[in-house]
Every structure is written in structure tokens, then in C-alpha cells.
Enzyme design. Structure first.
Site, PDB file in Angstrom:
ATOM      1  N   LYS A  93      -6.344  -4.248 119.148  1.00  0.00           N
ATOM      2  CA  LYS A  93      -7.108  -5.284 119.850  1.00  0.00           C
ATOM      3  C   LYS A  93      -6.266  -6.559 119.859  1.00  0.00           C
ATOM      4  O   LYS A  93      -5.903  -7.066 118.792  1.00  0.00           O
ATOM      5  CB  LYS A  93      -8.444  -5.502 119.112  1.00  0.00           C
ATOM      6  N   ARG A 106      -8.204  -1.466 115.038  1.00  0.00           N
ATOM      7  CA  ARG A 106      -9.616  -1.137 114.829  1.00  0.00           C
ATOM      8  C   ARG A 106      -9.782   0.376 114.775  1.00  0.00           C
ATOM      9  O   ARG A 106      -9.159   1.098 115.538  1.00  0.00           O
ATOM     10  CB  ARG A 106     -10.432  -1.745 115.965  1.00  0.00           C
ATOM     11  N   ARG A 152     -19.466   3.212 124.883  1.00  0.00           N
ATOM     12  CA  ARG A 152     -20.535   2.222 124.835  1.00  0.00           C
ATOM     13  C   ARG A 152     -21.626   2.564 125.843  1.00  0.00           C
ATOM     14  O   ARG A 152     -21.389   3.369 126.756  1.00  0.00           O
ATOM     15  CB  ARG A 152     -19.978   0.842 125.239  1.00  0.00           C
ATOM     16  N   ASP A 161     -22.192  -3.614 126.764  1.00  0.00           N
ATOM     17  CA  ASP A 161     -20.818  -3.147 126.515  1.00  0.00           C
ATOM     18  C   ASP A 161     -20.468  -3.253 125.035  1.00  0.00           C
ATOM     19  O   ASP A 161     -19.416  -2.768 124.609  1.00  0.00           O
ATOM     20  CB  ASP A 161     -19.807  -3.944 127.350  1.00  0.00           C
ATOM     21  N   ASN A 162     -21.326  -3.881 124.254  1.00  0.00           N
ATOM     22  CA  ASN A 162     -21.069  -4.015 122.827  1.00  0.00           C
ATOM     23  C   ASN A 162     -22.036  -3.164 122.005  1.00  0.00           C
ATOM     24  O   ASN A 162     -22.311  -3.466 120.845  1.00  0.00           O
ATOM     25  CB  ASN A 162     -21.168  -5.480 122.406  1.00  0.00           C
TER      26      ASN A 162
END
Ligand code: AMP
Ligand code: MG
Length: 490
Positions: A119, A182, A189, A256-257
Site C-alpha cells: 500500500k 498488508r 469488498r 469499498d471498505n
């Protein structure tokens, strides 16, 4: 398109597969990490590496730091950016990984599969106007909070490493650039389903649903899409109940989270409650309190309604019937959530059996905490001592009345004080990542390059239930501290 899986793990333990890249091409684009000037490993998670089958000694050799900025790719990597859409604060947008690159899925020696994602490693096909980069402070913040959540027993993505890039990132000021590695069960998602639905590609949608249930819902491989949806709902209800029980506020529960795996994902403007206030909001952009502490269960349901909408073509061939089925399922969310929540709150109060009035008992305590501005974590931990079982821990008439009811309630179950205390002390953390301590640790790390405060805090929050430890990490913020604010997309 995808690289062949390795025949056996490399010396460092890499064993990457690419099941997501075998989905229809709609779901991703090839990507390449941007070259970093100078890779420097700042934090590395030895325990997580071991659990992934990776060799922490090898990976911390100086020449391996480049793996954690994307300058060097692990053997078998097939870097891609994932496509997704999402409702951001209620508005539908197409998004995709604008600053994240999936290297592959690490197959662990015990047969599990984890996404390894960088990320902040540069622009992708989905970066829009963004630079694809991340600054050191926010990546260290994600590392700390995700590891704290894991230690608290809450499903979450995790953090393997943070490495600096030797490049500057420009936000309101010039900041050191960094990349977070990550680790997630997957990065699928609600927004991934919305992406397929927005393209009206039923075959892609079905492939995604089948992939997701095979990957995350063992036992549901042959189930109907509706049963799969129920299972997703169940996991989100359980997750959000766990958040509330530790005072966690995600802060940006856009669709989206929300990960289908049921892991907490995307630690942007999240924060922990100090004094109990159900309306608490920390994010600087959440003016309407859409993602406030107590708004999280109804927002989870709202997000699941968006998932159901996306899945309509799979739920029934008759669209009207599909909507009916989706609505019937969604009506059950509240009850499922409430059961998870009450179970968890019972445990926090040391209860092992069920009585009809337990919800009232819990609510009375929360109301008292709210009115008397008590610290959420501190109150529950103060109740978790032998003395506090016997006598009111707070010199307050309203609390004394509640305490008498609680004591009477505890006497109506079979467990003795030792069992009650064990239950309470293993569910009421002593240490959470206190907002002011997190800020302090990040400031020392980013402004002075000194990681001592960060490492000390990390050690404390990864032992959240330990009975002893530095009081520095348990105290609420000093009286008169300014209201804490968090920021998105940093
Ligand atoms: P988030 O608020 O982190 O969930 O991000 C929302 C969307 O913005 C995602 O599609 C991200 O990939 C994208 N994004 C966030 N920051 C950047 C950045 N610096 N460059 C490119 N895309 C970004
Ligand atoms: Mg996001």
C-alpha cells in the site's frame, strides 16, 4: 496472465499463488510498483512472518528491504491492482486500488491463503488524480491499529512491514514516503461485487461470488447464493458487535471498505472511544456523523443492502422475487447483530448464562457511563477486579444502585468469582491504542526518526489483556486535551 504457482516455497518461504487473477479480467489490471529511491525497513512483524511460513531473519537482511517498497518482487509475484466500486458517504463511485498493489496470495505451511499487498507503492490504472503514495505516519498508524485489533481478538487485515521509500510525499506539507505490506484473507469488498453489477456482467458476478465463498466460507461451496449472503451478513454483524465492545470507530465504512472475509479493513480515520459517547465521531470529514460509534450497526446493514442489490441477478431468476428474498434476509440483520452484541456485553460483565433483563442491565451501565462521562475501556477494566465485584468501584449513588443489581445478577449463575474474573479480564482490555498515545508515538517516529515510543506502544497494545504494565498506556487523555480528530486518505 498469472504466474505459475511455485513448486515449493523459496528459502525465504515465499509460496505465492494467484487465485484472484484467475477471475475474469474485469476485476483487475496489471500493475508495477514505482521504483523507490532508497528502501529502508522501519518495522517488521516477525510473528506474522512466521505464521505465514516466511523466514523473518532472511527477510530482514538489508538487501531484502526492497521487497517492502516494491523495488524487488518476491519470486512468483504477479502484481495487479484490483478493480472495485463503492458508495462513499452514500454516493456511488468507481474506484479500484489507486495506491495498492497485490503481489499474490501466500500459501502458508498450514494450508491457509493470504493476500500480500503493498500500500503506497505508486500509481495504478485506478489512481485517478492521486499520486499512489503514502506517508510514513499513516502507514505506521495502520500497522499499530491493525495489530492492536488482532491482539484484541477482532478479525482484521494485518501488517507485515513498513518501509520508507526515500522519496517525499506531498500532502499539506512534505512528508517521508512509505509503503505498508498488508496481509489479508482477501481484499474482496462489497465494492468488488458492485463493480461487477455496474458492468451488468452476470457471469463475472457469479464467478466472483463462487470465488469468494470458496475462499472465505468453507461449507458454503455448494450452498445457494442466498445462503452465502446470509453467511456474509452473519460475519459482518459479529464483526461490528466486536468493534462496539472495544469502543472502536472505523470512521469510513464506505462499501469499498467492507471486506467479504469479515475482516476489519482500511484503517484511515479510525479511532477508539475514550469517554463513552454513542454519538462519538473523530473523522474530520464525517460532519453528519454517518459513521459515528453507534451508527456502525445500521451502516453495516446499509452496506449489506448494497451488496444484496449487486447480487440480485444471483438471488433469483425472477427479479421481483430476488428483491423479496434480499429484503427478508436484510430484515434479520438487526436481530443477528443484537444477539452478537448482547452475548459480548454479557461476557464483558462476567455473565455466563442468559436472563431476560440482561439487556437492561447493560444499557443502564452504558447510560450511567455516558451521563457521568466515564472512560469506556477504563470502566470495564475497573469492574474486572475482585474488589469491584464486591463493592462499587465508583463513589456514585447511581452506580451503587447498578452495582447492587449486577451483584445480584452474578449470584444467579453457577460460576464463582475466579471464573467471573477470568472471563472479564480476558474480554475487557487494559490497553487499547489510546488516540493521544498513538499520536505521540507517530510524531516521535516521523519527526525525529525515533521509534522507541512506537515500539513501546506496540508492545503494550499487543498484550491488551495483560494484568500489569505501564500505566502510561491505560490512562485516558489528560483533562482539557483538545478534541481528537482523524483524517481520511492520508
Ligand atoms: P480509502 O479512503 O483509503 O478507502 O481510499 C478510497 C479510494 O481512493 C481508493 O480507491 C484508494 O485506492 C484511492 N486512493 C486513496 N489515496 C490515494 C492516493 N494517494 N493515490 C491514488 N489513489 C488513492
Ligand atoms: Mg479503501
Amino acid at each position: 496472465m498469472s504466474a505459475d504457482p511455485l513448486e515449493s516455497p523459496t528459502a525465504a518461504g515465499w509460496n505465492l499463488d494467484h487465485s484472484y487473477s484467475r477471475l475474469p479480467g474485469l476485476f483487475f489490471r496489471k500493475a508495477a510498483p514505482a521504483p523507490a529511491k532508497n528502501s529502508g525497513l522501519v518495522v517488521f512483524n516477525d510473528a506474522l512472518a512466521v505464521s505465514l511460513g516466511l523466514n523473518p531473519e532472511t527477510l530482514q537482511q538489508p538487501d531484502q528491504a526492497a521487497l517492502f517498497t516494491g523495488n524487488l518482487l518476491p519470486p512468483g509475484a504477479n502484481p495487479i491492482a484490483q478493480a472495485y466500486a463503492g458508495h462513499q458517504f452514500g454516493h456511488f463511485t468507481t474506484l479500484g486500488d489507486g495506491r495498492a498493489i497485490l503481489l499474490g496470495e501466500q500459501l502458508t505451511p498450514d494450508g491457509r491463503r493470504f493476500d500480500i499487498q503493498l500500500k503506497g507503492s505508486g500509481r495504478t490504472a485506478f489512481s485517478r488524480g492521486g499520486d499512489g503514495l503514502a506517508a510514513l505516519g499513516p502507514m505506521l498508524r495502520e500497522y499499530l491499529i491493525s495489530e492492536a485489533m488482532h491482539a484484541l481478538g477482532i478479525p482484521t487485515t494485518r501488517s507485515l512491514a513498513v518501509a520508507t521509500t526515500g522519496e517525499s510525499v506531498f500532502r499539506n506539507e512534505e512528508l517521508p514516503g512509505a509503503v505498508l505490506t498488508r496481509v489479508a484473507a482477501s481484499h474482496i469488498r462489497v465494492g468488488t461485487f458492485q463493480w461487477a453489477a455496474a458492468h451488468e456482467d452476470r457471469a463475472a458476478l457469479e464467478a466472483l461470488a463462487d470465488h469468494t465463498r470458496r475462499r472465505h466460507f468453507p461449507g458454503f461451496e455448494e450452498a445457494s447464493h442466498l445462503d452465502f449472503f446470509h453467511a456474509v451478513m452473519e460475519r459482518q454483524a459479529s464483526l461490528v458487535a466486536k468493534w462496539l465492545q472495544v469502543g472502536f470507530i472505523h470512521g469510513v465504512m464506505n462499501t469499498d471498505n467492507m471486506a467479504l472475509s469479515g475482516e476489519t479493513i482500511d484503517y484511515g480515520p479510525c479511532a477508539f472511544l475514550d469517554r463513552y459517547d454513542p454519538t462519538a465521531v473523530f473523522s474530520s470529514i464525517d460532519h453528519a456523523g454517518r459513521y459515528a460509534y453507534s451508527a456502525q450497526p445500521p451502516i453495516a446493514r446499509w452496506n449489506l443492502a448494497r451488496l444484496a442489490e449487486a447480487m440480485i441477478p444471483l438471488l433469483h431468476e425472477d427479479g421481483k422475487k430476488a428483491v423479496e428474498l434480499a429484503n427478508e434476509a436484510l430484515h434479520q440483520f438487526e436481530g443477528i447483530f443484537q444477539n452478537h452484541w448482547l452475548d459480548g456485553m454479557r461476557t464483558k460483565l462476567g455473565l455466563s448464562n442468559e436472563e431476560a433483563d440482561d439487556r437492561v442491565l447493560v444499557q443502564q451501565l452504558l447510560d450511567w457511563m455516558h451521563q457521568s462521562k466515564q472512560d469506556f475501556t477504563g470502566t470495564f477494566r475497573s469492574l474486572s477486579t475482585e474488589a469491584a465485584l464486591d463493592q462499587p468501584a465508583f463513589p456514585d449513588a447511581a452506580f451503587a444502585a447498578w452495582h447492587a443489581a449486577w451483584k445480584a445478577r452474578l449470584s444467579r449463575q453457577a460460576d464463582g468469582p475466579a471464573e467471573i474474573l477470568y472471563r472479564m479480564q480476558s474480554h475487557n482490555p487494559r490497553v487499547i491504542p489510546r488516540n493521544h498515545k498513538v499520536e505521540e508515538a507517530l510524531n516521535t517516529a516521523t519527526q525525529h526518526g525515533d521509534l522507541s515510543a512506537f515500539n513501546k506502544l506496540l508492545a503494550a497494545i499487543t498484550q491488551p489483556f495483560a494484568e500489569t504494565g505501564d500505566d502510561e498506556f491505560t490512562a485516558p487523555p489528560p483533562a482539557g486535551s483538545p478534541r481528537y480528530q482523524t483524517f481520511c486518505g492520508t
